[in-house]
Scaffold this motif. Sequence first.
Motif, PDB file in Angstrom:
ATOM      1  N   GLY A  73      -3.906   4.710 -14.303  1.00  0.00           N
ATOM      2  CA  GLY A  73      -4.249   4.068 -15.524  1.00  0.00           C
ATOM      3  C   GLY A  73      -5.503   2.802 -15.378  1.00  0.00           C
ATOM      4  O   GLY A  73      -5.806   2.129 -16.129  1.00  0.00           O
ATOM      5  N   ARG A  74      -5.594   2.524 -14.107  1.00  0.00           N
ATOM      6  CA  ARG A  74      -6.840   1.510 -13.738  1.00  0.00           C
ATOM      7  C   ARG A  74      -8.100   2.323 -14.173  1.00  0.00           C
ATOM      8  O   ARG A  74      -8.307   3.476 -14.089  1.00  0.00           O
ATOM      9  CB  ARG A  74      -6.849   1.016 -12.241  1.00  0.00           C
ATOM     10  CG  ARG A  74      -5.409   0.531 -11.998  1.00  0.00           C
ATOM     11  CD  ARG A  74      -5.587  -0.112 -10.451  1.00  0.00           C
ATOM     12  NE  ARG A  74      -5.823   0.975  -9.655  1.00  0.00           N
ATOM     13  CZ  ARG A  74      -6.223   1.128  -8.267  1.00  0.00           C
ATOM     14  NH1 ARG A  74      -6.438  -0.253  -7.854  1.00  0.00           N
ATOM     15  NH2 ARG A  74      -6.326   2.174  -7.465  1.00  0.00           N
ATOM     16  N   TRP A  75      -8.943   1.278 -14.174  1.00  0.00           N
ATOM     17  CA  TRP A  75     -10.562   1.743 -14.767  1.00  0.00           C
ATOM     18  C   TRP A  75     -11.265   1.324 -13.243  1.00  0.00           C
ATOM     19  O   TRP A  75     -11.107   0.453 -12.652  1.00  0.00           O
ATOM     20  CB  TRP A  75     -11.044   1.090 -15.909  1.00  0.00           C
ATOM     21  CG  TRP A  75     -10.612   1.691 -17.043  1.00  0.00           C
ATOM     22  CD1 TRP A  75      -9.302   1.352 -17.657  1.00  0.00           C
ATOM     23  CD2 TRP A  75     -11.126   2.794 -17.812  1.00  0.00           C
ATOM     24  NE1 TRP A  75      -9.237   2.201 -18.616  1.00  0.00           N
ATOM     25  CE2 TRP A  75     -10.293   3.176 -18.629  1.00  0.00           C
ATOM     26  CE3 TRP A  75     -12.206   3.744 -17.747  1.00  0.00           C
ATOM     27  CZ2 TRP A  75     -10.207   4.293 -19.798  1.00  0.00           C
ATOM     28  CZ3 TRP A  75     -12.499   4.625 -18.462  1.00  0.00           C
ATOM     29  CH2 TRP A  75     -11.554   4.734 -19.739  1.00  0.00           C
ATOM     30  N   MET A 117     -18.604  -1.502  -6.748  1.00  0.00           N
ATOM     31  CA  MET A 117     -17.689  -0.898  -7.433  1.00  0.00           C
ATOM     32  C   MET A 117     -16.392  -1.887  -7.817  1.00  0.00           C
ATOM     33  O   MET A 117     -16.218  -2.749  -6.924  1.00  0.00           O
ATOM     34  CB  MET A 117     -17.334   0.541  -6.984  1.00  0.00           C
ATOM     35  CG  MET A 117     -16.404   0.557  -5.568  1.00  0.00           C
ATOM     36  SD  MET A 117     -15.956   2.014  -4.965  1.00  0.00           S
ATOM     37  CE  MET A 117     -17.373   2.737  -4.962  1.00  0.00           C
ATOM     38  N   ALA A 118     -15.752  -1.836  -8.945  1.00  0.00           N
ATOM     39  CA  ALA A 118     -14.891  -2.648  -9.164  1.00  0.00           C
ATOM     40  C   ALA A 118     -13.649  -1.890 -10.005  1.00  0.00           C
ATOM     41  O   ALA A 118     -14.102  -1.273 -10.705  1.00  0.00           O
ATOM     42  CB  ALA A 118     -15.311  -3.841  -9.692  1.00  0.00           C
ATOM     43  N   TYR A 119     -12.528  -2.491  -9.737  1.00  0.00           N
ATOM     44  CA  TYR A 119     -11.264  -1.967 -10.596  1.00  0.00           C
ATOM     45  C   TYR A 119     -11.203  -2.922 -11.577  1.00  0.00           C
ATOM     46  O   TYR A 119     -11.313  -4.321 -11.382  1.00  0.00           O
ATOM     47  CB  TYR A 119     -10.047  -1.691  -9.728  1.00  0.00           C
ATOM     48  CG  TYR A 119     -10.048  -0.608  -9.124  1.00  0.00           C
ATOM     49  CD1 TYR A 119      -9.678   0.862  -9.533  1.00  0.00           C
ATOM     50  CD2 TYR A 119     -10.548  -0.390  -7.569  1.00  0.00           C
ATOM     51  CE1 TYR A 119      -9.908   1.901  -8.638  1.00  0.00           C
ATOM     52  CE2 TYR A 119     -10.538   0.820  -6.817  1.00  0.00           C
ATOM     53  CZ  TYR A 119     -10.231   1.899  -7.354  1.00  0.00           C
ATOM     54  OH  TYR A 119     -10.145   3.239  -6.776  1.00  0.00           O
ATOM     55  N   GLY A 120     -10.436  -2.481 -12.577  1.00  0.00           N
ATOM     56  CA  GLY A 120      -9.779  -3.364 -13.722  1.00  0.00           C
ATOM     57  C   GLY A 120      -8.746  -2.755 -14.404  1.00  0.00           C
ATOM     58  O   GLY A 120      -8.661  -1.528 -14.538  1.00  0.00           O
ATOM     59  N   PRO A 121      -7.751  -3.598 -15.104  1.00  0.00           N
ATOM     60  CA  PRO A 121      -6.795  -2.994 -15.771  1.00  0.00           C
ATOM     61  C   PRO A 121      -7.228  -2.214 -17.152  1.00  0.00           C
ATOM     62  O   PRO A 121      -6.426  -1.291 -17.635  1.00  0.00           O
ATOM     63  CB  PRO A 121      -5.809  -3.932 -16.215  1.00  0.00           C
ATOM     64  CG  PRO A 121      -6.823  -5.232 -16.017  1.00  0.00           C
ATOM     65  CD  PRO A 121      -7.660  -4.902 -14.910  1.00  0.00           C
TER      66      PRO A 121
END
Length: 68
Positions: free
Chosen positions: A13-15, A26-30
Motif C-alpha cells: 500500500g505504500r507509494w 527514491m522515497a516512500y510515502g503512505p
Amino acid sequence: MQLTMEYEQETDGRWLAEITELPGVMAYGPTQTEAIARVKALALRVIAEQLEHGEHVPNTDTISFAAA
C-alpha cells in the motif's frame, strides 16, 4: 534541468517515488502525494550537496519535475 519522476504503489500500500536522473534518489510515502513531495525534497538536497562540493550539475538555473 528537468528531472523525471516515476512512482508506483507497492503491494503493501505504500507509494515509492524515484528520480531517474539521480541514482538512489527514491522515497516512500503512505500516499502518492507524500512520496512525491519527499522525493522532490530529497532530489533538491542531493543537488545542493553536489553544488556545495563543486560537482558539475548541468543547468540548475531552473529545476522542474515531470512524471514519467
